[in-house]
Design an enzyme around this catalytic site. Structure first.
Site, PDB file in Angstrom:
ATOM      1  N   GLU A  88      -2.995  -4.834  -2.995  1.00 51.95           N
ATOM      2  CA  GLU A  88      -3.460  -5.823  -3.986  1.00 51.95           C
ATOM      3  C   GLU A  88      -3.558  -5.199  -5.367  1.00 51.95           C
ATOM      4  O   GLU A  88      -3.158  -5.788  -6.369  1.00 51.95           O
ATOM      5  CB  GLU A  88      -4.833  -6.364  -3.590  1.00 51.95           C
ATOM      6  CG  GLU A  88      -4.894  -7.050  -2.250  1.00 51.95           C
ATOM      7  CD  GLU A  88      -5.297  -6.094  -1.121  1.00 51.95           C
ATOM      8  OE1 GLU A  88      -4.727  -4.984  -1.041  1.00 51.95           O
ATOM      9  OE2 GLU A  88      -6.171  -6.475  -0.334  1.00 51.95           O
ATOM     10  N   ASN A 122       0.837  -1.194   0.000  1.00 50.45           N
ATOM     11  CA  ASN A 122       0.000   0.000   0.000  1.00 50.45           C
ATOM     12  C   ASN A 122       0.880   1.255   0.000  1.00 50.45           C
ATOM     13  O   ASN A 122       1.986   1.270   0.571  1.00 50.45           O
ATOM     14  CB  ASN A 122      -1.033   0.005   1.131  1.00 50.45           C
ATOM     15  CG  ASN A 122      -0.462  -0.131   2.517  1.00 50.45           C
ATOM     16  OD1 ASN A 122       0.578  -0.737   2.716  1.00 50.45           O
ATOM     17  ND2 ASN A 122      -1.147   0.425   3.493  1.00 50.45           N
TER      18      ASN A 122
HETATM   19  N1  THU Z   1      -5.385  -1.443   2.365  1.00 53.84           N
HETATM   20  C1  THU Z   1      -4.818  -2.288   1.468  1.00 53.84           C
HETATM   21  O1  THU Z   1      -3.665  -2.130   1.080  1.00 53.84           O
HETATM   22  N2  THU Z   1      -5.570  -3.326   1.014  1.00 53.84           N
HETATM   23  C2  THU Z   1      -6.876  -3.567   1.358  1.00 53.84           C
HETATM   24  O2  THU Z   1      -7.507  -4.471   0.820  1.00 53.84           O
HETATM   25  C3  THU Z   1      -7.493  -2.746   2.394  1.00 53.84           C
HETATM   26  C4  THU Z   1      -6.736  -1.560   2.853  1.00 53.84           C
HETATM   27  C5  THU Z   1      -4.598  -0.298   2.843  1.00 53.84           C
HETATM   28  C6  THU Z   1      -5.096   1.037   2.364  1.00 53.84           C
HETATM   29  C7  THU Z   1      -4.583   1.963   3.433  1.00 53.84           C
HETATM   30  O3  THU Z   1      -3.262   2.371   3.097  1.00 53.84           O
HETATM   31  C8  THU Z   1      -4.528   1.112   4.684  1.00 53.84           C
HETATM   32  O4  THU Z   1      -4.629  -0.236   4.241  1.00 53.84           O
HETATM   33  C9  THU Z   1      -5.636   1.392   5.693  1.00 53.84           C
HETATM   34  O5  THU Z   1      -6.875   1.377   5.087  1.00 53.84           O
END
Ligand code: THU
Length: 130
Positions: free
Chosen positions: A56, A43
């Site tokens: 993802e 992320n």
């Molecule tokens: N996040 C992801 O990387 N994947 C997901 O499926 C849900 C949320 C990240 C986005 C953000 O940077 C952090 O988790 C908190 O929401």
């Protein structure tokens, strides 16, 4: 072809690169295609919170950027903050876009440090398709 545990280990390594200074919620992902190729993502957040990118979708974008023409058969998700880190709704829709079939697998680390496995059909029933 890589095992579920190997995919989770690759997702874990990608999680180390996550840029999440706002939520402090760190996520890594590793997508496996039927070509045998794997792609990782983490992320990436932004001061304008809504612009943050999920691990993802970054992994699946990396596949496209690399010229991947195969179909998605598995994706492993790892968060150092949370076991059983489920994909958000937007990421589920992205998985549906590139999936090989309805049995495409989503892999997470379970409470007992094993692999929990769900299918895209379980996580996105009646998803939107053109
Ligand atoms: N996040 C992801 O990387 N994947 C997901 O499926 C849900 C949320 C990240 C986005 C953000 O940077 C952090 O988790 C908190 O929401």
């Amino acid at each position: 072809m890589r095992s579920n545990q190997e995919l989770l280990d690759m997702a874990k390594a990608a999680c180390d690169n996550a840029y999440a200074p706002y939520s402090n919620f760190f996520v890594g992902a590793c997508a496996l295609y039927d070509s045998g190729n794997t792609y990782v993502g983490c992320n990436v957040e932004n001061a304008s919170y809504g612009l943050s990118l999920c691990a993802e979708r970054n992994a699946m974008s990396n596949a496209i950027v690399a010229g991947e023409k195969g179909k998605l058969i598995k994706i492993a998700i790892y968060s150092k903050n949370q076991k059983n880190c489920m994909p958000c709704g937007a990421c589920r829709q992205w998985m549906a876009e590139f999936k090989k079939d309805k049995d495409m697998e989503i892999i997470m680390e379970s409470e007992d440090n094993k692999c929990a496995v769900f299918t895209i059909e379980q996580l996105l029933p009646y998803g939107f398709m053109l």
